[in-house]
Scaffold this active site. Sequence first.
Site, short mmCIF file in Angstrom:
data_model
loop_
_atom_site.label_atom_id
_atom_site.label_comp_id
_atom_site.label_asym_id
_atom_site.label_seq_id
_atom_site.Cartn_x
_atom_site.Cartn_y
_atom_site.Cartn_z
CE1 TYR A 78 -3.09 -2.88 -0.23
CE2 TYR A 78 -2.81 -3.23 2.12
CZ TYR A 78 -3.31 -3.64 0.89
OH TYR A 78 -4.03 -4.80 0.79
CG HIS A 97 -2.51 -8.69 3.36
ND1 HIS A 97 -3.54 -9.08 2.54
CD2 HIS A 97 -2.93 -7.60 4.02
CE1 HIS A 97 -4.56 -8.25 2.71
NE2 HIS A 97 -4.21 -7.35 3.60
#
Length: 742
Positions: free
Chosen positions: A487, A532
């Site tokens: 991110y 992730h």
Amino acid sequence: MAVNRAAIVDANFSEAVSELHAGPRRTDLDAPVRENSALSARLALEIFESQLTSRHLDLVSRELKVQNQSFYTIGSAGHESNAAVAAALQPTDMAFLHYRSGPFFVQRARQVPNQTPILDVLLGMVAAADEPIAGGRHKVIGSKDLCIPPQTSTIASQLPKAVGTALSLDRTQRIGSASNSPEDAIVVCSFGDASANHSTATGAINTACWTAHQRLPVPLLFVCEDNGIGISVSTPGEWIESAYSHRPELQYIQADGLDMAAAYDAAVDAIDHVRETRQPAFLHLKLVRLLGHAGSDVEQLYHSTEQIEAAEARDPLLQSARMLIEEGWMSPEEVIHLYEEIRERCRSLGQEATRRPKLTTAEEVVAVQAPITADAIQEECARSVSPQDRESFWEGRLPESDRPRHLAMQLNRALGDLLVKYPQSIIFGEDVGKKGGVYHVTADLTRRSGLGRVFNTLLDEQSILGMAIGAGHAGLLPIPEIQYLAYLHNAEDQLRGEAASLQFFSKGQYQNPMVVRIASYAYQKGFGGHFHNDNSVAVLRDIPGLVIASPSRGDDAVASLRTCMAAAAVDGAVCAFLEPIALYMTKDLYEPGDGLWSTAYETESEHVAIGSARTWGEGEDLTIVSWANGLWMSLRVAKRLEDTHGIRCRVVDLRWLNPLPAEDVLREAQATGKVLLVDETRKTGGVSEGLYALLVDAGFDGEMARVAAHDSFIPLGDAANLMLVQEPDIEAAALKICGKGS
Ligand SMILES: Cc1ncc(C[n+]2csc(CCOP(=O)(O)OP(=O)(O)O)c2C)c(N)n1
Ligand SMILES: [Mg+2]
């Protein structure tokens, strides 16, 4: 050949002014410049001079371009009323400006003693080494004295940090940290109408509104300089008012930006609102763009001559002149005289600028990039903290009295101690408050230090990093968190184009220190998928001057976090701190229960110099170079290699990915003559590419091999392991390079 519109606009002005009729002469300069305006004649005359000056700077830059002397012809023609905005502000109100802010710059320079704005702008255009803000590295609008941090070319990228600075001004006072701005200071940022659509702008404005909605202070003035076009693309009619006039918590004020007095009055209203209520306002100035987008832009390709002439007829300089002449403050002759006098001043300073020295060596260019003053950082690390402050922060249960603990716990403690050591430090990000972050690394820190210092942000990585930059501008030491490495990509320009370039484009006069913590890498068991478990750091490693720490163990993590904070405090360093998620809770190394990956908390931990590695073992057969998860796996493999095959390794933990520990790697490589690089990032763009290059460049002539992750996104579940470096891969590669494998 394209028509020279600059010459036409220039000639039009004198011609039109000479045809104006002066009103009865007035001399009371303290009177309003015209009825119903708060603008005094004295200030209007000053603003007018700034407007004329900026126009001539635009014209001279094109003349110099023809002589191959100027490298920059984006001008401010048509936007001259931004001088009126400057006049309505205080020179201590930090300004993050649109690139058409020449008039603002010249006007603000009047409010501060000993300024030479004309020469400064020209020095920027010719890329002279003694240009005061960027030293010839870029044509920017910026000045330390004028409280204008330099702006890069990326449109709207200044908005998140403007919001961040505004949020930090009052926060600085709230947490009792020394402020570098007056108590009632506000922040201003300006941008074009096309830029207002950029997600960076919409995100920043949203952040300001979201914050103001909670009645938190956001003393920020947005100024949209709406000329109705972005390069060649028209903004739909009335779009800006439709999009921004009814936003929650955002005071919207519109003015005719061609009319200096109207622009000034609207600016005063907007600024009063912001200064008094500490809430944001949006000043919408409607104006025109003259002379095309830049000198190289052939406007005739997308506008008819009639359209271009219609815009030229609305020249704000003419409108200012008309008001001053018709209201009796100047005669047409005086205006033309002033216009010509300023032209000569700009031209002759332009010639002077061309004679100034340029940057001539690579060393000169990079000298200001991102200094690392190792001794000062070491000293700062060693500076101890008041034992009473620590006692009270930790409520009598000092972390060093606890048993060895895993990485996440020790990072939590290191952050706590840094909050104690640096009263100006703040920690923020998504979920870092009460929840303590997804991995509890910031657990309990809000309770211990207060909501003013450890707080949740809204869900927008650009705003988080913008907040960090702004906090740095306001004198704070920010520790933002990005929830996952994947991110960061949503926001990387805030690091790359903004934070990391600030010292470069301001010769170190401005700094935005920060330590960005990022939960990183793969190997999370049973969780994740790509986003992730992102294992690529290429986008960080190529940012000039960015310090990248990436520890593997609790003790190194604590020490290197302290080093990063010291570097931020001492040198204004921008640091990325990559924490291996999969090792956050890891306690053991070789076998369950051995506790060998838990570490004791040291209050005076050894200082980890930036760019210094740590070597495990003294084996003479093979050097394994790795870091983070790769280190943990490599140490396990090294033990098996010795136990099973009698191969004795030394394992180098890089600890820093930028700068890479070149000396340490080379020394350890030479010690065995055989190097295996264990790289958990990707084969392409991964860290091992840099390590290979480093060894080859240094003339290492031993054997080299590497294992690295596949050039792929990471799939879900056990399939992830197919992409990632595994211990058997390391073992096989080690055996092979040692001549024992297939
Ligand atoms: C992020 C980004 N994308 C594209 C560009 C190229 N670019 C420079 S100026 C510009 C148009 C901006 O128009 P506007 O915001 O209306 O400002 P104006 O030039 O009209 O004052 C574009 C597309 C850029 N500088 N940055
Ligand atoms: Mg525009």
